[in-house]
Scaffold this motif. Structure first.
Motif, PDB file in Angstrom:
ATOM      1  N   SER A  11     -41.336 -11.484   0.901  1.00 36.20           N
ATOM      2  CA  SER A  11     -41.720 -12.690   1.883  1.00 36.20           C
ATOM      3  C   SER A  11     -40.808 -13.558   2.689  1.00 36.20           C
ATOM      4  O   SER A  11     -40.751 -13.795   3.839  1.00 36.20           O
ATOM      5  CB  SER A  11     -42.748 -13.611   1.482  1.00 36.20           C
ATOM      6  N   LEU A  12     -39.814 -14.065   1.409  1.00 39.01           N
ATOM      7  CA  LEU A  12     -39.009 -15.371   2.057  1.00 39.01           C
ATOM      8  C   LEU A  12     -37.651 -14.502   2.942  1.00 39.01           C
ATOM      9  O   LEU A  12     -37.207 -15.082   3.910  1.00 39.01           O
ATOM     10  CB  LEU A  12     -38.156 -15.628   0.732  1.00 39.01           C
ATOM     11  N   MET A  13     -37.481 -13.293   2.523  1.00 38.18           N
ATOM     12  CA  MET A  13     -36.374 -12.630   3.355  1.00 38.18           C
ATOM     13  C   MET A  13     -36.752 -12.103   4.614  1.00 38.18           C
ATOM     14  O   MET A  13     -36.064 -11.866   5.622  1.00 38.18           O
ATOM     15  CB  MET A  13     -35.702 -11.520   2.256  1.00 38.18           C
ATOM     16  N   LEU A  14     -38.274 -11.571   4.643  1.00 35.63           N
ATOM     17  CA  LEU A  14     -38.528 -10.854   5.936  1.00 35.63           C
ATOM     18  C   LEU A  14     -39.235 -11.902   6.754  1.00 35.63           C
ATOM     19  O   LEU A  14     -39.394 -11.621   8.042  1.00 35.63           O
ATOM     20  CB  LEU A  14     -39.755 -10.004   5.497  1.00 35.63           C
ATOM     21  N   SER A  15     -39.402 -13.052   6.469  1.00 35.95           N
ATOM     22  CA  SER A  15     -40.260 -14.157   7.401  1.00 35.95           C
ATOM     23  C   SER A  15     -39.117 -15.238   7.610  1.00 35.95           C
ATOM     24  O   SER A  15     -38.524 -15.820   6.793  1.00 35.95           O
ATOM     25  CB  SER A  15     -41.355 -14.606   6.672  1.00 35.95           C
ATOM     26  N   PRO A  16     -39.300 -15.620   8.933  1.00 31.84           N
ATOM     27  CA  PRO A  16     -39.770 -14.865   9.966  1.00 31.84           C
ATOM     28  C   PRO A  16     -39.175 -13.717  10.327  1.00 31.84           C
ATOM     29  O   PRO A  16     -38.061 -13.830  10.677  1.00 31.84           O
ATOM     30  CB  PRO A  16     -39.948 -15.936  11.051  1.00 31.84           C
ATOM     31  N   PHE A  17     -39.893 -12.766  11.075  1.00 34.35           N
ATOM     32  CA  PHE A  17     -39.170 -11.536  11.697  1.00 34.35           C
ATOM     33  C   PHE A  17     -38.627 -11.975  12.922  1.00 34.35           C
ATOM     34  O   PHE A  17     -39.239 -12.509  13.854  1.00 34.35           O
ATOM     35  CB  PHE A  17     -40.338 -10.464  11.647  1.00 34.35           C
ATOM     36  N   GLN A  18     -37.382 -11.491  13.009  1.00 34.08           N
ATOM     37  CA  GLN A  18     -36.895 -11.926  14.445  1.00 34.08           C
ATOM     38  C   GLN A  18     -35.852 -10.689  14.818  1.00 34.08           C
ATOM     39  O   GLN A  18     -35.255 -10.098  14.204  1.00 34.08           O
ATOM     40  CB  GLN A  18     -35.992 -13.231  14.299  1.00 34.08           C
ATOM     41  N   ALA A  19     -35.902 -10.330  16.217  1.00 37.34           N
ATOM     42  CA  ALA A  19     -35.283  -9.192  16.563  1.00 37.34           C
ATOM     43  C   ALA A  19     -33.722  -9.574  16.904  1.00 37.34           C
ATOM     44  O   ALA A  19     -33.710 -10.813  16.856  1.00 37.34           O
ATOM     45  CB  ALA A  19     -35.740  -8.854  17.809  1.00 37.34           C
ATOM     46  N   SER A  20     -32.890  -8.655  16.828  1.00 42.20           N
ATOM     47  CA  SER A  20     -31.392  -9.122  17.061  1.00 42.20           C
ATOM     48  C   SER A  20     -31.549  -9.359  18.653  1.00 42.20           C
ATOM     49  O   SER A  20     -32.134  -8.987  19.554  1.00 42.20           O
ATOM     50  CB  SER A  20     -30.503  -7.950  17.095  1.00 42.20           C
ATOM     51  N   ALA A  21     -30.469 -10.670  18.924  1.00 37.62           N
ATOM     52  CA  ALA A  21     -30.627 -11.155  20.218  1.00 37.62           C
ATOM     53  C   ALA A  21     -30.121 -10.258  21.275  1.00 37.62           C
ATOM     54  O   ALA A  21     -31.003  -9.809  22.011  1.00 37.62           O
ATOM     55  CB  ALA A  21     -29.592 -12.417  20.273  1.00 37.62           C
ATOM     56  N   GLU A  22     -28.870  -9.762  21.268  1.00 34.91           N
ATOM     57  CA  GLU A  22     -28.317  -8.903  22.169  1.00 34.91           C
ATOM     58  C   GLU A  22     -27.808  -7.594  21.560  1.00 34.91           C
ATOM     59  O   GLU A  22     -27.281  -7.893  20.758  1.00 34.91           O
ATOM     60  CB  GLU A  22     -27.301  -9.449  23.049  1.00 34.91           C
ATOM     61  N   PRO A  23     -28.090  -6.542  21.906  1.00 34.88           N
ATOM     62  CA  PRO A  23     -27.760  -5.351  21.409  1.00 34.88           C
ATOM     63  C   PRO A  23     -26.261  -4.960  21.483  1.00 34.88           C
ATOM     64  O   PRO A  23     -25.627  -5.520  22.563  1.00 34.88           O
ATOM     65  CB  PRO A  23     -28.475  -4.225  22.279  1.00 34.88           C
ATOM     66  N   SER A  24     -25.437  -4.465  20.949  1.00 33.52           N
ATOM     67  CA  SER A  24     -24.206  -4.393  21.029  1.00 33.52           C
ATOM     68  C   SER A  24     -23.920  -2.923  20.258  1.00 33.52           C
ATOM     69  O   SER A  24     -24.627  -2.412  19.672  1.00 33.52           O
ATOM     70  CB  SER A  24     -23.526  -5.400  19.850  1.00 33.52           C
ATOM     71  N   SER A  25     -22.540  -2.461  20.572  1.00 34.83           N
ATOM     72  CA  SER A  25     -22.341  -1.010  19.828  1.00 34.83           C
ATOM     73  C   SER A  25     -22.612  -1.156  18.178  1.00 34.83           C
ATOM     74  O   SER A  25     -22.894  -0.151  17.726  1.00 34.83           O
ATOM     75  CB  SER A  25     -20.780  -0.877  20.020  1.00 34.83           C
ATOM     76  N   GLU A  26     -22.242  -2.418  17.491  1.00 32.54           N
ATOM     77  CA  GLU A  26     -22.358  -2.392  16.169  1.00 32.54           C
ATOM     78  C   GLU A  26     -23.895  -2.249  15.779  1.00 32.54           C
ATOM     79  O   GLU A  26     -24.212  -1.501  15.087  1.00 32.54           O
ATOM     80  CB  GLU A  26     -22.043  -3.504  15.490  1.00 32.54           C
ATOM     81  N   THR A  27     -24.853  -3.126  16.430  1.00 31.53           N
ATOM     82  CA  THR A  27     -26.293  -2.941  16.096  1.00 31.53           C
ATOM     83  C   THR A  27     -26.763  -1.630  16.558  1.00 31.53           C
ATOM     84  O   THR A  27     -27.428  -1.111  15.834  1.00 31.53           O
ATOM     85  CB  THR A  27     -27.178  -3.956  16.827  1.00 31.53           C
ATOM     86  N   GLU A  28     -26.299  -0.975  17.664  1.00 32.35           N
ATOM     87  CA  GLU A  28     -26.708   0.435  17.838  1.00 32.35           C
ATOM     88  C   GLU A  28     -26.286   1.467  16.689  1.00 32.35           C
ATOM     89  O   GLU A  28     -26.869   2.296  16.315  1.00 32.35           O
ATOM     90  CB  GLU A  28     -26.001   0.928  19.459  1.00 32.35           C
ATOM     91  N   GLU A  29     -25.207   1.116  16.375  1.00 34.28           N
ATOM     92  CA  GLU A  29     -24.566   2.214  15.271  1.00 34.28           C
ATOM     93  C   GLU A  29     -25.532   1.728  13.858  1.00 34.28           C
ATOM     94  O   GLU A  29     -26.087   2.959  13.305  1.00 34.28           O
ATOM     95  CB  GLU A  29     -23.100   1.759  14.833  1.00 34.28           C
ATOM     96  N   VAL A  30     -25.898   0.621  13.619  1.00 27.00           N
ATOM     97  CA  VAL A  30     -26.923   0.405  12.507  1.00 27.00           C
ATOM     98  C   VAL A  30     -28.132   0.848  12.782  1.00 27.00           C
ATOM     99  O   VAL A  30     -28.821   1.643  11.863  1.00 27.00           O
ATOM    100  CB  VAL A  30     -26.770  -1.170  12.436  1.00 27.00           C
ATOM    101  N   ARG A  31     -28.683   0.810  13.951  1.00 28.08           N
ATOM    102  CA  ARG A  31     -30.000   1.472  14.379  1.00 28.08           C
ATOM    103  C   ARG A  31     -30.108   2.844  14.082  1.00 28.08           C
ATOM    104  O   ARG A  31     -30.763   3.448  13.688  1.00 28.08           O
ATOM    105  CB  ARG A  31     -30.557   1.103  15.629  1.00 28.08           C
ATOM    106  N   ASN A  32     -28.941   3.700  14.548  1.00 32.29           N
ATOM    107  CA  ASN A  32     -28.676   4.966  14.321  1.00 32.29           C
ATOM    108  C   ASN A  32     -28.871   5.469  12.928  1.00 32.29           C
ATOM    109  O   ASN A  32     -29.313   6.477  12.616  1.00 32.29           O
ATOM    110  CB  ASN A  32     -27.667   5.542  15.242  1.00 32.29           C
ATOM    111  N   PHE A  33     -28.125   4.719  12.131  1.00 31.13           N
ATOM    112  CA  PHE A  33     -27.891   4.733  10.523  1.00 31.13           C
ATOM    113  C   PHE A  33     -29.246   4.674  10.061  1.00 31.13           C
ATOM    114  O   PHE A  33     -29.553   5.784   9.015  1.00 31.13           O
ATOM    115  CB  PHE A  33     -26.771   4.006  10.129  1.00 31.13           C
TER     116      PHE A  33
END
Length: 368
Positions: A11-33
């Motif tokens: 609960s502490l680590m998941l709250s509050p849920f917040q999406a990443s601000a701006e997509p980047s090549s790194e975040t896109e790589e993480v999402r694919n993984f």
């Protein structure tokens, strides 16, 4: 609920849920993984596909995460074998709420929604489907240009008992015990208002949370507080299902069992207190109880299940304490109940999935 410490951590680590601000090549790589990781793990649950490459070979926390996936697979396959069930597919979708790089690590919070299609052997009917929803917190790390799982936490619907208890069943099946009211206790008559089973089941389906199949965009009812981080939300959800006046079953709230001012009373949110209230108020009565073998394979089994209807409840007990509550939302082709619940969110799941052979099930019929 058990494992309260894990619930608080998540609960502490998941709250509050917040999406990443701006997509980047790194975040896109993480999402694919992550997409490939959970696709492989979903398939791994029912087939022999490799998943070891997603984990570090000599890092204890990573190996522990891998071990738990192998353990849950062993449990799930043993459960299906015991129930004479063929699992056809296990497919998941992700909702990623946060990707946060910190130095050499990447921390992620997400929800995984798993849809399972199954049938009884030899599977003469169209496969049925059920859904699970789990909230995850992961730490990823890169090694030699390759992302891997360093740590992971989640409340797993298949991890309440992930050992081989299902493989070792007692050979003697005894009659389930009959639960009676305490001596000298006179049940109170419920107020004059019919329990609306259809609305109760519709409520349970709409607000089943992160589980695949649930409505309301996979969100709990915002009218009620979410107790996941302070002991579990299963009983709060059950109380909503049978008592919400607008969308639920509409049982009248009482001084003992009520939700007001943004909080539920003890009987509204506590497992043992709700069970006691239902039985001693007359709102509910026990129509059967016992272990899986007692209530499914015992001589009284057909009579037991004929009395349990959609909109009724199941209490799960250990050592005379209620550990969990779920709502019956239907029955499978063999007449056994399918349930919805919160905390480890479930939608139309076979009632015994995730529980031990010594779990004591209390089947409670809500008075019409």
């Amino acid at each position: 609920m058990r494992r309260i410490a894990w619930i608080i951590i998540l609960s502490l680590m998941l709250s509050p849920f917040q999406a990443s601000a701006e997509p980047s090549s790194e975040t896109e790589e993480v999402r694919n993984f992550l997409t490939e990781l959970y696709r492989a793990r979903s398939e791994f649950l029912i087939r022999n596909v490799p998943i070891d490459t997603f984990y570090f070979e000599k890092v204890p926390t990573s190996q522990q995460a891998l071990y738990l996936e192998k353990k849950r697979k062993a449990y799930f396959q043993a459960w299906a074998n015991k129930r004479d069930i063929i699992v056809h597919t296990a497919e998941g979708t992700l909702k990623i709420f946060r990707i946060r790089p910190t130095d050499s690590l990447i921390k992620v919070s997400l929800v995984h929604r798993l849809k399972v299609a199954y049938s009884y052997a030899p599977g003469s009917k169209t496969p049925a489907e059920f859904g699970l929803g789990t909230r995850h917190v992961l730490t990823l790390k890169r090694e030699n240009g390759q992302l891997r799982v360093l740590k992971e936490w989640y409340l797993d619907p298949l991890d309440i008992d992930s050992d081989d208890a299902w493989l070792h069943q007692p050979s003697v099946v005894s009659e389930p015990e009959t639960e009676s009211l305490k001596s000298g206790t006179v049940p109170q008559s419920p107020k004059k208002r019919r329990y609306n089973r259809e609305k109760a089941v519709a409520y349970a389906n709409k607000y089943a949370g992160s589980a695949w199949g649930a409505g309301n965009d996979n969100r709990y009812n915002p009218k009620y507080r979410d107790y996941t981080g302070i002991g579990g939300d299963c009983t709060n959800f059950v109380s909503q299902v049978i008592g919400d006046p607008a969308e639920g079953g509409g049982l009248p709230m009482t001084h003992t069992w009520r939700y007001s001012g943004g909080n539920g009373s003890r009987a509204w949110v506590s497992t043992d207190a709700l069970k006691s209230f239902l039985l001693y108020s007359g709102y509910g009565k026990v129509v059967g109880n016992g272990t899986f073998d007692q209530i499914v394979r015992g001589p009284s089994a057909p009579n037991i299940w004929s009395k349990l209807q959609p909109g009724d409840l199941i209490a799960y007990m250990y050592n005379n304490d209620v550990d969990h509550f779920a709502v019956v939302v239907g029955k499978d082709e063999r007449g056994l109940p399918l349930i919805n619940c919160h905390t480890t969110d479930r939608y139309h799941v076979p009632f015994d999935l995730g529980w031990e052979n010594y779990t004591h099930y209390v089947l409670i019929h809500i008075a019409d």
